[in-house]
Design a protein around this motif. Structure first.
Motif, PDB file in Angstrom:
ATOM      1  N   ASP A 168      89.533  87.586   1.335  1.00  0.00           N
ATOM      2  CA  ASP A 168      89.729  88.255   2.781  1.00  0.00           C
ATOM      3  C   ASP A 168      90.786  89.297   2.661  1.00  0.00           C
ATOM      4  O   ASP A 168      91.849  88.643   2.609  1.00  0.00           O
ATOM      5  CB  ASP A 168      89.708  87.323   3.866  1.00  0.00           C
ATOM      6  CG  ASP A 168      89.707  88.583   5.133  1.00  0.00           C
ATOM      7  OD1 ASP A 168      89.579  89.574   5.133  1.00  0.00           O
ATOM      8  OD2 ASP A 168      89.947  87.840   6.123  1.00  0.00           O
ATOM      9  N   ARG A 199      97.086  80.725  -0.589  1.00  0.00           N
ATOM     10  CA  ARG A 199      96.641  80.128   0.714  1.00  0.00           C
ATOM     11  C   ARG A 199      97.743  79.104   1.272  1.00  0.00           C
ATOM     12  O   ARG A 199      97.635  78.760   2.478  1.00  0.00           O
ATOM     13  CB  ARG A 199      95.461  79.846   0.676  1.00  0.00           C
ATOM     14  CG  ARG A 199      94.382  80.957   0.673  1.00  0.00           C
ATOM     15  CD  ARG A 199      92.902  80.627   0.763  1.00  0.00           C
ATOM     16  NE  ARG A 199      91.950  81.701   0.693  1.00  0.00           N
ATOM     17  CZ  ARG A 199      90.882  81.816   0.517  1.00  0.00           C
ATOM     18  NH1 ARG A 199      90.405  80.562   0.061  1.00  0.00           N
ATOM     19  NH2 ARG A 199      90.239  82.804   0.218  1.00  0.00           N
ATOM     20  N   ARG A 216      93.757  89.347   4.905  1.00  0.00           N
ATOM     21  CA  ARG A 216      94.734  87.783   5.042  1.00  0.00           C
ATOM     22  C   ARG A 216      95.872  88.285   4.171  1.00  0.00           C
ATOM     23  O   ARG A 216      95.919  88.676   3.235  1.00  0.00           O
ATOM     24  CB  ARG A 216      93.980  86.996   4.247  1.00  0.00           C
ATOM     25  CG  ARG A 216      94.456  85.260   4.623  1.00  0.00           C
ATOM     26  CD  ARG A 216      93.795  84.358   4.036  1.00  0.00           C
ATOM     27  NE  ARG A 216      92.569  84.285   4.602  1.00  0.00           N
ATOM     28  CZ  ARG A 216      91.689  83.322   4.075  1.00  0.00           C
ATOM     29  NH1 ARG A 216      91.781  82.888   3.149  1.00  0.00           N
ATOM     30  NH2 ARG A 216      90.356  83.109   4.762  1.00  0.00           N
TER      31      ARG A 216
END
Length: 198
Positions: free
Chosen positions: A33, A110, A36
């Motif tokens: 994404d 992440r 993000r």
């Protein structure tokens, strides 16, 4: 002429893999994404975390995935011929190396830019982190040993190859100085460096 066709075919194969398999991995497997924020932005300190230009980032990732290909690939080609070397560099990069590196980058991005070992500790436990780091240590040790063996054998077979390898260091230093200290766009200096290396 045959070499040019093989190189062009490999380039096309990489482009096709990037546009098809790469996009499949990004969308369906890793759920990328663009909105993000990455740790380079959320933890920016301009030392360990700093946003980088796409060209520089591409260069880092390209050399990471291409590391064993250009080093071991020519050695395989000298020993067994160019077909195994081409399979090593082309198929191995697309279906193994690139997927591994892509996955490691996504997991790290992440988890605040942390290593896979640290992430493993959070997901499983501290013992797994220790075992993971031990495995990484021995894997890197084996890779370095193989690189040393392959390069030593190539230098023994072709002593003239020593100079081009050593000249990379001052070229890289000048290139880094021009890009990071003088603020010059990396495109032209990189092309000049490539010509000098060849």
């Amino acid at each position: 002429m045959q070499t040019v066709l093989i190189a062009a075919g490999a380039f096309v194969a990489y482009l096709v893999a990037y546009q098809t398999y790469g996009k499949y991995l990004a969308r369906r497997i890793f759920d990328i994404d663009d909105s993000r924020p990455t740790p380079a932005h959320t933890h920016r300190d301009d030392v360990d975390f700093c946003p980088s230009r796409a060209q520089i980032l591409f260069g880092h990732h390209f050399t990471s995935i291409a590391g064993t290909g250009p080093i071991v690939g020519p050695a395989i080609a000298i020993i067994w011929g160019w077909v195994p070397a081409l399979v090593w560099v082309l198929v191995g990069a697309i279906f193994m190396g690139a997927v591994h590196d892509f996955g490691a980058l996504v997991i790290s991005a992440r988890h605040q830019g942390r290593t896979i070992g640290d992430v493993a500790r959070d997901i499983v436990n501290g013992r797994v982190r220790f075992l993971f780091l031990v495995i990484i240590f021995f894997t890197v040790l084996i890779v370095i040993a193989i690189f040393c063996l392959v390069i030593a054998n190539l230098f023994a077979l072709y002593p003239a190859a020593v100079f081009p390898v050593w000249i990379q260091i001052p070229i890289a230093m000048v290139l880094g100085w021009m890009v990071y200290r003088k603020g010059i766009s990396p495109t032209l200096p990189s092309l000049v460096a490539l010509v000098l290396l060849y």
